[in-house]
Design an enzyme around this catalytic site. Structure first.
Site, short mmCIF file in Angstrom:
data_model
loop_
_atom_site.label_atom_id
_atom_site.label_comp_id
_atom_site.label_asym_id
_atom_site.label_seq_id
_atom_site.Cartn_x
_atom_site.Cartn_y
_atom_site.Cartn_z
N ASP A 383 71.65 32.49 7.97
CA ASP A 383 71.10 31.18 7.72
C ASP A 383 69.87 31.38 6.83
O ASP A 383 69.41 32.51 6.66
CB ASP A 383 70.70 30.59 9.08
N ASP A 821 68.75 30.66 13.42
CA ASP A 821 67.75 30.29 14.41
C ASP A 821 67.91 28.88 14.93
O ASP A 821 67.27 28.52 15.91
CB ASP A 821 66.34 30.41 13.79
N ASP A 825 73.30 26.68 13.77
CA ASP A 825 73.88 28.01 13.58
C ASP A 825 74.70 28.47 14.78
O ASP A 825 75.31 29.53 14.75
CB ASP A 825 72.78 29.04 13.33
#
Lengths: 1136, 329
Positions: A383, A821, A825
């Site tokens: 990410d 995080d 995700d």
């Protein structure tokens, strides 16, 4: 936390599991299935006990039972310790809370007795016992503050508002006549939504999340609250969220199952051979009514030895053989691996180099199953926000009324500048650099977190002199008012700090404060700020009434500021809503658009600020509509609200745009470079705009100047034309064709540049990704992506993140690691082979659904290159060695049996055999699994190419595994045949006595213990005192055991009585024979390894040699050749 | 997130203990360690030192083995009437209690044999390590008269036909070897000392001094030797030796010791009572006399293997050195 609970329940089955299997053949059928190891362990004692009663077993009962009990006991103890947390349940259930009872008093009651509808009173710093509906609090206006750290990890306090109608119930006795009905949604896991209606005094009131106090959160800064229990126990939101983490097994473990199949076939084969010959020799015992081996009394034999029924005897012998050669299947391997993995996770958790001071967070392995998988990662899917970047936002720029403000330079801009050859910033992007440049501009020297804005034109109240001062005022007013942050005023200094839900929000409020719009108080219905009057230049306190706060997007504020007080200023912030802007300011819109584009290119997060002024009348009519929409309990409630919101979000006046910088985390570019050197492919999957993503890619050295970019996008004129026509099918068709062509072109580019090793970077946007992930295109897309050094997917949704992860995982068959995080995700983390959560600012959802959590992206380097590599090496070595040692031992039994007419007689005393895996050989393996290091952590990081061993799975490849097995067979042959040949017939002592069954057993066993332990010493490269202690201690313990066991009464020690002290030790022959056999058994391996390290070294050999010789000597040529060869082999394999 | 400089942090955070992992060399995996690597130098050193250790040991074992004088004589095929050529006749001969089974063999001692000279009998193709056979004994019964009836494992030689326990029970004892040898030199009998041929621990701890043979070899099928019922088991050393089962189907067992020296070219006559039936299972019987040295009896294998391993090490050490010189890294 909830995950742990789930695991606990699973484990507890192990030691409360009581089952009794009728036949041990069932036990073997479990092999390869899920949870095989555990089932075998809990079944074994029963089985062996049963079997020991039969004359089939080659051993006595107790010699099998006791060691097993020790092993099981140890496992159970481990599980029990891990389960200790369940104690918390009991504690929680018995916690007390004040509940309103029939006598109109609040009485202490246990949590577990709470019922839905109970009225409870919760005091400051207490946890909510269930999901409560807030009725009132100690505050007049019925607000309370809640800390939700346990739920989402966010440390900021959240405000909850009671309904106005109930907020007046401040006293215990005011509930005497309180009666109401709540209708609300069914229990669900959505922590961020709650829909319901309160029926009270014949009126309906809408309920929202604002009134819900969720269990496991804590009351803060509020004396007490009254609430009604809405959901209890498993219906609470937090429990609904408690799902088991998906069960993941590492590739090595899955391969191990296959090896077990191989060994199991070997076991059956060996047993079959044994029983076949046993059957023949038994049949021959009576020939024509004459006894052959009369000393066995075949005429009076039981069914197990009956020559008349030799087929049946052979069958029973087959069962005996399965037990006898059970050593080929190392049951204790599973237990050892469990123990080792738990210890390995302790090392990961305790690593100081993965501890992040700022958030006080060490790395945490949430599962011990995947340690070695960390050493085999082929692709990292990352990410961006909060993972590569800090997710702590700095307000750096803004554009107000078409004028760009802010003179700071972002990291990305510096990277861009550097890329363009501007060497004005010397050493790239380091933190000191950032700091310095920040200070340059700050001047005052005081840096404010979240604020990195420097522009003398509007700072220090200068904005009043700007041409659009009123716009600037409105702009910052919006920033100061439209948010959910909570101010915390420091009583002594008068400074205001903010607790905000998102870092962006905090940045806005701070920016507003720094520019003179200081937000300092919030009640349920109003927001207060100090404001600089731009005419007088004085500070004025202002309070605005907040009318509706429906979402982050829209906030309606009744502006009582003069002039004229009856105007409603409707303020709002939008991200991309240009179509909603009013038509009359097109020129400034265009300029602002341009600014926004530039900001995104500089890697900034942008937000458009707009507002609308309404008359009170207009507002009231809208409000009514909106409230009806809100109170409706229909399924289309959301649609109604949306429609109502739509009505107001029109004809907005554009004020400007903000640009917030999300700084790259420390060490990200270096880390990414290392990981790329290690041969790991990195994909960044982000929701950002393409320009932002590309620029971030440059900033974190994912994309480099020397790379060629392949961009796949649907941003073509043709397609947008089609889109305007609204023909969806045509659009889809055209898009699909376009993507196909683009992928083909990309491949052409790749193949044309084959040979001159120009790395490629692939950039694809979300829309294109939808088509690229379709069935017929995914293979060619993956093929293209695999040949690119780095891949960036931008504008992708959480679902796409998971889909891309699955594509990579399934398509390449390689190990994928996802790192992220945020809640968006989670899908990706769970889909990937390994999910790594960043325990950062965005809450805990990602961390909760991950397998490992780290605090910073840069720790990934250490987690993979050091811990991953070590764990992979350790586990694979350990498994190979385990098979080796058990085969080396098991086959000596077979050779002996072959010399005992295949009668199933073990060569050794029962107790020697059962202690083999428990005492004499197990601890060194565990030490290997826990402590072995081929090279030190420093060298692991310095030579990332070492990681290739894991990616290409060299240490656990079939040739290597079979090589170890072969080594085991060779060792067993050397042990058996050398020993027997050297003792055959003649005396082995000066007093003329000969070797008998007991002595031969001791001799062979001694050789076996020495051989496998010395083999261990030969194959590890890392000796601490622990290894020395375990390896030599195991051998010493064997002798000590012989002495002790031999000293027991002969009725207990049977064939071991005095066998060492009296018989073997005084004979020089015994010692010479041991030396000969051990050296001979180890010599093949030693020679093989010597030749290998010299003429065909593995990567770690090269690095070890390099360390030894001198750091200056470069062996990198050899290494790169090595790695090149690996890659070639790999591509060959994949083509096959 | 809060801004400002720490002073505005909520009070609860101050008391928080840092989660920073404590430093210890153990948890940081930095224990002092030695890290041996197989460098050519080390490998050559290891191989050469192996050669240096192994070759002398090999030489001395071979010379020790050379000093042993061993005479082996297979007699099962000669100590039968010459007319019984086929298998069944041999079995008939050995099973017939009435036939004369005495047999004379004459040996010439090739070299001087110093006392003690050990006399062994060797059986080939006799599976004393067969599982059925190995288990068929009762250690409890052998040790204590109280455990006389502990004969569970001894079937089918557990009880006699009157359900009285057999002492010693089991197939091992039942099949006790019963050939006897008498040595003479120039018509002087050479005494064979049969004391102390069993292991001391067996005599004192496994076979009871108050356990006497009972009901032994009284059933229809006679296995091997009979026992003197007036001598306790602890003194029946032939039985004790026999019951210490052999590891492999070809084995020697100590028969006795000759306590005098035999000179070279001495003519020794041995009177063999060929009682034991090995013909049924095609076994062989041999009579062996041998002296011993520090490595025991004649044992060329050990010395040769030492030489081989030492030689191999030396060969590879040299090969390695050459390779290293020709093709350095």
């Amino acid at each position: 936390m909830s995950g742990r609970r789930g695991r606990g329940i699973h484990f507890s089955r192990l030691y409360s599991f009581s089952c009794f299997r009728g036949s041990f053949r069932d036990e073997h059928s479990q092999i390869g299935q899920k949870g095989y190891s555990r089932v075998v362990y809990c079944n074994d004692p029963d089985n062996s006990e049963q079997l020991m009663l039969s004359p089939l077993a080659p051993y006595t009962a107790s010699s099998i039972l006791w060691p097993l009990l020790v092993v099981i006991g140890a496992t159970m103890a481990k599980e029990a310790v891990e389960d200790w947390r369940r104690k918390q349940d009991v504690e929680a259930n018995n916690r007390k809370v004040k509940v309103y009872d029939r006598n109109h008093n609040f009485q202490h009651t246990r949590w577990k007795k709470l019922r839905v509808g109970d009225l409870v009173k919760v005091y400051k710093d207490e946890y909510f016992p269930a999901d409560l509906l807030l009725l009132s609090s100690s505050y007049e206006d019925g607000i309370c503050y809640v800390e939700t750290t346990n739920l989402d990890g966010e440390t900021n306090l959240k405000v909850k508002h009671a309904l106005d109608v109930t907020s007046s119930l401040h006293e215990d006795n005011s509930f005497q006549h309180f009666k109401a009905i709540i209708k609300c949604e069914d229990p669900n896991e959505d922590l961020y939504a709650f829909v319901g209606t309160l029926y009270y005094d014949g009126q309906q009131y809408p309920l929202s999340l604002q009134q819900l106090l969720v269990r496991d959160s804590k009351l803060r800064n509020t004396e007490f609250v009254y609430g009604v229990v809405v959901f209890t126990g498993h219906d609470t939101k937090v429990m609904q969220n408690a799902t088991d983490p998906p069960s993941k097994r590492s590739k090595i473990e899955r391969k191990m199952d296959k090896i077990i199949y191989v060994l199991f076939s070997l076991l059956i084969l060996v047993s079959f051979i044994g029983s076949f010959f046993f059957g023949i020799s038994t049949k021959k015992d009576i020939d024509d009514g004459k006894l052959k081996r009369w000393y066995l009394r075949p005429d009076a034999a039981t069914v197990f030895y009956d020559p008349q029924r030799s087929a049946l005897a052979a069958f029973f012998h087959f069962l005996t053989g399965l037990m006898l050669y059970g050593y080929l299947i190392p049951i204790s391997l599973y237990v050892s691996i469990e123990v080792v993995k738990v210890l390995q996770t302790i090392f990961i958790n305790r690593d100081q180099d993965m501890y992040y001071e700022e958030t006080d967070k060490p790395a945490h392995a949430r599962t011990s199953n995947l340690n070695e998988e960390l050493g085999q990662v082929d692709t990292i899917l990352s990410d961006k926000t909060g993972t590569l970047t800090c997710n702590s936002m700095d307000f750096v720029k803004c554009s107000i009324a078409g004028v760009a403000y802010g003179r700071g330079m972002t990291e990305v801009e510096r990277a861009l500048a550097k890329r363009k050859g501007d060497t004005h910033h010397d050493s790239g992007i380091t933190s000191s650099n950032i700091q310095r440049s920040g200070d340059d501009f700050a001047g005052s020297g005081k840096s404010i977190k979240g604020f990195n804005f420097h522009d003398e034109r509007i700072m220090n109240g200068q904005w009043v002199n700007e041409p659009h001062a009123d716009m600037i005022q409105k702009f910052f007013r919006v920033l100061a008012l439209c948010h959910t942050a909570i101010p915390e005023v420091n009583q002594e200094t008068g400074e205001v700090a903010y607790e905000a839900e998102s870092p962006d929000e905090a940045a806005f409020v701070i920016a507003a404060r720094e520019l003179g719009f200081e937000f300092f108080e919030r009640t349920q219905t109003s927001i207060s700020l100090h404001e600089l009057d731009h005419k007088s230049g004085r500070k004025i306190d202002r309070t605005c009434h907040m009318l509706v706060a429906l979402s982050l997007r829209i906030q309606a504020i009744l502006d009582t500021f003069p002039p004229p007080p009856e105007n409603v200023l409707f303020l709002l912030r939008v991200s991309v809503m240009f179509e909603r802007l009013s038509e009359d300011a097109q020129d400034s819109v265009a300029i602002t658009m341009d600014h926004i584009k530039r900001y995104s290119e500089a890697g900034l997060r942008t937000l458009v600020v707009a507002c609308r002024e309404l008359s009170e009348l207009e507002y009231r009519s809208w409000e009514e509509e909106f409230l009806t929409a809100q109170t409706s309990l229909n399924a289309d409630r959301d649609a109604l609200i949306e429609a109502a919101a739509d009505k107001i979000e029109r004809d907005l006046i554009l004020l400007g745009a903000t640009a917030v910088e999300d700084k790259l985390q420390k060490g990200v570019p270096e880390c990414i470079e290392k990981l790329e050197n290690a041969g790991i492919k990195i994909w960044v999957i982000t929701g950002d705009k393409m320009e932002t993503a590309i620029n971030i890619g440059y900033a974190c050295s994912l994309l480099r100047e020397d790379m060629k970019q392949i961009v796949i996008t649907l941003d073509s004129a043709e397609i947008s034309d089609l889109e305007k026509k609204g023909d969806k099918e045509a659009v889809a068709k055209a898009s699909s064709v376009s993507i196909t062509n683009q992928i083909r072109e990309g491949k052409l580019q790749l193949s044309s540049s084959e040979g001159n090793s120009i790395p490629f970077g692939l950039i694809i946007d979300g829309k294109s990704l939808t088509f690229a992930l379709s069935k017929n295109l995914e293979d060619s897309f993956l093929d293209l992506a695999n040949n690119c050094a780095s891949v960036i997917c931008c504008r992708s949704t959480p679902k796409q993140k998971a889909l891309v992860t699955r594509l990579v995982k399934k398509g390449t068959g390689r190990t994928t690691l996802a790192i992220g995080d945020g809640a968006n995700d989670v899908g990706m983390l769970q889909e990937a082979d390994i999910g790594v959560g960043i325990s950062g600012v965005e809450g805990m959802q990602a961390a909760m659904s991950s397998d490992f959590t780290i605090a910073q992206f840069r720790f990934l380097e250490r987690l993979l290159l050091v811990h991953g590599h070590w764990c992979y090496r350790r586990i694979s070595m350990m498994i190979c060695y385990f098979f080796y040692k058990n085969i080396a031992f098991g086959f000596t039994l077979f050779w002996f049996e072959a010399h005992a007419s295949f009668s199933g007689q073990p060569a050794y005393n029962d107790w020697y055999m059962s202690f083999y895996n428990v005492f004499f050989t197990s601890l060194p393996v565990i030490a290997l699994g826990v402590f072995d290091q081929d090279v030190s952590a420093r060298l692991c990081l310095k030579n990332p190419e070492l990681y290739q061993e894991g990616i290409h799975n060299i240490l656990f490849s079939w040739p290597r595994i079979l090589g170890w097995m072969l080594n085991g067979i060779i060792s067993s042959m050397i042990i058996f045949f050398f020993t027997t040949n050297s003792v055959l017939h003649q005396a082995f002592r000066r007093d003329g006595r000969v070797v008998d069954f007991e002595v031969l057993g001791v001799m062979m066993y001694t050789c076996a213990v020495w051989t496998v332990n010395c083999q261990m010493a030969l194959s590890i490269n890392y000796f601490t005192w622990i290894q020395h202690f375990f390896i030599w201690g195991s051998i010493a313990f064997w002798y000590a055991f012989l002495v002790m066991y031999g000293a027991m009464s002969p009725r207990i020690s049977t064939t071991a009585y005095q066998v060492f002290v009296e018989t073997c030790a005084p004979s020089p022959f015994f010692w010479l024979e041991t030396l000969l056999v051990v050296v001979s058994a180890l010599l093949p391996y030693l020679l093989y390894r010597s030749f290998q390290t010299e003429f065909n070294p593995m990567i770690h050999d090269v690095i070890q040699r390099r360390r030894l010789e001198s750091p200056e000597v470069e062996a990198s040529k050899e290494l790169s050749g090595k790695i090149g060869k690996l890659r070639e082999e790999d591509s060959l394999l994949s083509k096959l | 997130m809060s801004s400002g400089d720490g002073s505005s942090e909520p009070s609860s955070k101050i008391s928080k203990i840092s989660k920073k992992p404590r430093y210890s060399r153990f948890t940081q995996q930095e224990l002092p360690a030695c890290k041996p690597i197989l460098t050519p130098g080390l490998v050559i050193t290891i191989l050469i030192s192996l050669a240096i250790i192994f070759i002398p040991i090999g030489l001395s074992s071979i010379s020790a083995s050379e000093n042993v004088v061993e005479l082996v004589d297979r007699y099962d095929d000669v100590c039968i009437p010459s007319n019984s050529s086929n298998h069944d006749e041999k079995i008939g001969f050995i099973q017939d209690a009435a036939t004369n089974k005495t047999c004379f063999r004459t040996w010439i001692v090739p070299k001087k044999m110093n006392h003690p000279i050990f006399v062994y009998y060797q059986l080939d193709n006799f599976y004393q390590n067969h599982r059925r056979y190995v288990k068929s004994r009762s250690d409890h019964q052998l040790w204590s008269p109280k455990s006389e009836r502990a004969t569970k494992l001894c079937e089918p030689e557990a009880q006699n036909d009157d359900d009285k326990p057999i002492v010693p029970c089991g197939l091992i004892a039942w099949s006790l070897f019963n050939d006897t040898y008498r040595f003479s030199r120039n018509d002087d009998a050479i005494e064979i000392n049969k004391k102390d041929i069993a292991w001391g621990s067996d005599r004192t701890k496994k076979f009871g001094s108050d356990v006497y043979p009972k009901n032994f070899q009284t059933r229809g099928l006679i296995g091997g030797a009979k026992l003197n019922e007036s001598i306790p088991l602890s003194q029946q050393e032939d039985l004790i030796v026999w019951m210490r089962t052999a590891a492999l189907p070809s084995f020697r067992k100590l028969y006795g010791r000759i306590e005098t020296d035999l000179e070279a070219n001495d003519k020794i006559t041995i009177e063999i009572q060929n009682n034991y039936n090995t013909y049924s299972f095609n076994g062989r019987k041999k009579l062996v006399i041998s002296t011993t040295t520090w490595i025991g009896g004649k044992n060329d294998f050990l010395g040769r293997m030492y030489m081989t391993v030492g030689g191999t090490s030396l060969f590879f050490a040299i090969a390695f050195s050459i390779l290293f010189v020709i093709k350095p890294r």
